[in-house]
Design an enzyme around this catalytic site. Structure first.
Site, PDB file in Angstrom:
ATOM      1  N   LYS A 119       0.833  -1.207   0.000  1.00 29.94           N
ATOM      2  CA  LYS A 119       0.000   0.000   0.000  1.00 29.94           C
ATOM      3  C   LYS A 119       0.873   1.265   0.000  1.00 29.94           C
ATOM      4  O   LYS A 119       0.614   2.210  -0.739  1.00 29.94           O
ATOM      5  CB  LYS A 119      -0.957  -0.026   1.210  1.00 29.94           C
ATOM      6  CG  LYS A 119      -2.046  -1.083   1.052  1.00 29.94           C
ATOM      7  CD  LYS A 119      -2.851  -1.363   2.326  1.00 29.94           C
ATOM      8  CE  LYS A 119      -3.782  -2.560   2.085  1.00 29.94           C
ATOM      9  NZ  LYS A 119      -4.631  -2.909   3.230  1.00 29.94           N
TER      10      LYS A 119
ATOM     11  N   GLN B  30      -4.845  -1.797   9.496  1.00 29.24           N
ATOM     12  CA  GLN B  30      -4.702  -3.118   8.883  1.00 29.24           C
ATOM     13  C   GLN B  30      -5.263  -4.212   9.802  1.00 29.24           C
ATOM     14  O   GLN B  30      -4.961  -4.237  10.993  1.00 29.24           O
ATOM     15  CB  GLN B  30      -3.213  -3.375   8.560  1.00 29.24           C
ATOM     16  CG  GLN B  30      -2.958  -4.628   7.743  1.00 29.24           C
ATOM     17  CD  GLN B  30      -3.540  -4.581   6.327  1.00 29.24           C
ATOM     18  OE1 GLN B  30      -3.694  -3.518   5.729  1.00 29.24           O
ATOM     19  NE2 GLN B  30      -3.883  -5.737   5.788  1.00 29.24           N
TER      20      GLN B  30
ATOM     21  N   ASP C  65     -11.215   2.274   3.536  1.00 31.41           N
ATOM     22  CA  ASP C  65     -11.391   0.816   3.453  1.00 31.41           C
ATOM     23  C   ASP C  65     -12.874   0.465   3.248  1.00 31.41           C
ATOM     24  O   ASP C  65     -13.200  -0.674   2.904  1.00 31.41           O
ATOM     25  CB  ASP C  65     -10.928   0.166   4.766  1.00 31.41           C
ATOM     26  CG  ASP C  65      -9.612  -0.577   4.631  1.00 31.41           C
ATOM     27  OD1 ASP C  65      -9.295  -1.015   3.513  1.00 31.41           O
ATOM     28  OD2 ASP C  65      -8.920  -0.717   5.651  1.00 31.41           O
TER      29      ASP C  65
END
Ligand code: GUN
Length: 293
Positions: A52, A96, A119
């Site tokens: 990322k 995460q 997200d």
């Protein structure tokens, strides 16, 4: 059989994003800025987060990586989240997953402001997505939709079978494929761990999306001739012939399934790369205030 090439397709998506970012910067706009929070040192999470951060560099974003010890408390993590919510330079951020067991993922997800939740995990974004309203769409399902779009795959009226009902992939994927739209409008069946005789469903799938996280679960006898197969699985299996000591396997037994397919994603080199490209896309939407005004 045509390979759905995640490397090529994600590179195209990222090149499109870079053009937009260059335009933004040239017109005096701010540089999009994504932050990622990584708690602990899970090997797979380290790899995903590194990818990322690397993608941010490729598309011209600023990125900030916040590393926290595995022993971090929920309160300490929530404090970091509140700080990122208030930081006006940060357009979006992710925490995460998975998190260490002593931290409640739902509390963490809910603490992220919906307009920074690139997200697409916050209940507000999931709700808006379900209603077909502007929202950040969870990156893996969004990446799959973009893959279908880039290869102009006909989905209209097709039977789409999704294996898996996770909040991150299976559930949103099944909703997106059943909605009205050019790369949707499917009749959707969701299979999960309690489904009896999964093969009886998968054999009638025109589009089979597999997201259960069991290496090589789908075998050739479970797949219809000419099906489109999307493999979301990424499992590390021990392989002493590799320097790393492991090999990456998808949820589909690729070698025997691929010859039956019209299209199939490889693992690695398929959906995973599209997930990262989609996160970049959501971050750009945030910087341009295209979802939340
Ligand atoms: N863990 C596995 N996939 C994802 C993802 O898309 N986002 C976050 N934050 N964690 C993940």
């Amino acid at each position: 059989m045509i390979l759905l090439d995640g490397k090529k397709t994600s590179a195209e998506v990222k090149a499109e994003i870079k053009i937009e970012v260059d335009k933004l910067k040239a017109s005096g706009g701010k540089t999009p800025h994504l932050a990622a929070v990584l708690v602990g040192n899970d090997g797979a999470s380290e790899t995903y987060v590194a990818s990322k951060v690397r993608s941010c560099e490729e598309v011209g974003f600023k990125s900030t990586l916040i590393r926290m010890e595995a022993s971090t408390t929920e309160e300490q993590l929530l404090e970091i989240i509140h700080g990122l919510n208030e930081d006006t330079d940060i357009d979006g951020f992710i925490v995460q997953l998975p998190l260490p067991k002593h931290i409640n993922e739902e509390n963490v997800t809910k603490a992220i402001l919906p307009n920074k939740d690139v997200d697409g995990f916050h209940p507000v974004n999931v709700g808006r997505m379900s209603l077909g309203q502007p929202s950040y769409i969870s990156a893996t399902p969004y990446g799959i939709v973009q893959m279908l779009e880039k290869y102009n795959i006909d989905t209209q009226g097709k039977h789409c079978v999704v294996i898996g009902r996770s909040n991150i992939v299976g559930r949103p994927m099944s909703i997106l494929m059943s909605q009205a739209g050019k790369f949707a409008n499917c009749t959707v069946t969701v299979c999960h761990s309690k489904t009896k005789d999964i093969a009886s469903f998968t054999r009638s799938a025109d589009i089979l999306i597999v997201a259960l996280g069991k290496a090589e679960f789908v075998t050739a006898d479970m797949v219809k001739e000419g099906a489109v197969v999307i493999d979301v699985g990424i499992t590390r299996v021990v392989d002493t012939t590799k320097k790393s000591g492991f090999a990456i396997k998808g949820d589909v037994k690729f070698d025997e399934v691929a010859p039956k397919c019209s299209y199939i994603t490889p693992v690695p080199g398929g959906v995973g790369l599209m997930t990262v490209a989609s996160l970049m896309k959501n971050t750009l939407f945030s910087a341009k205030k295209e979802i939340y005004k």
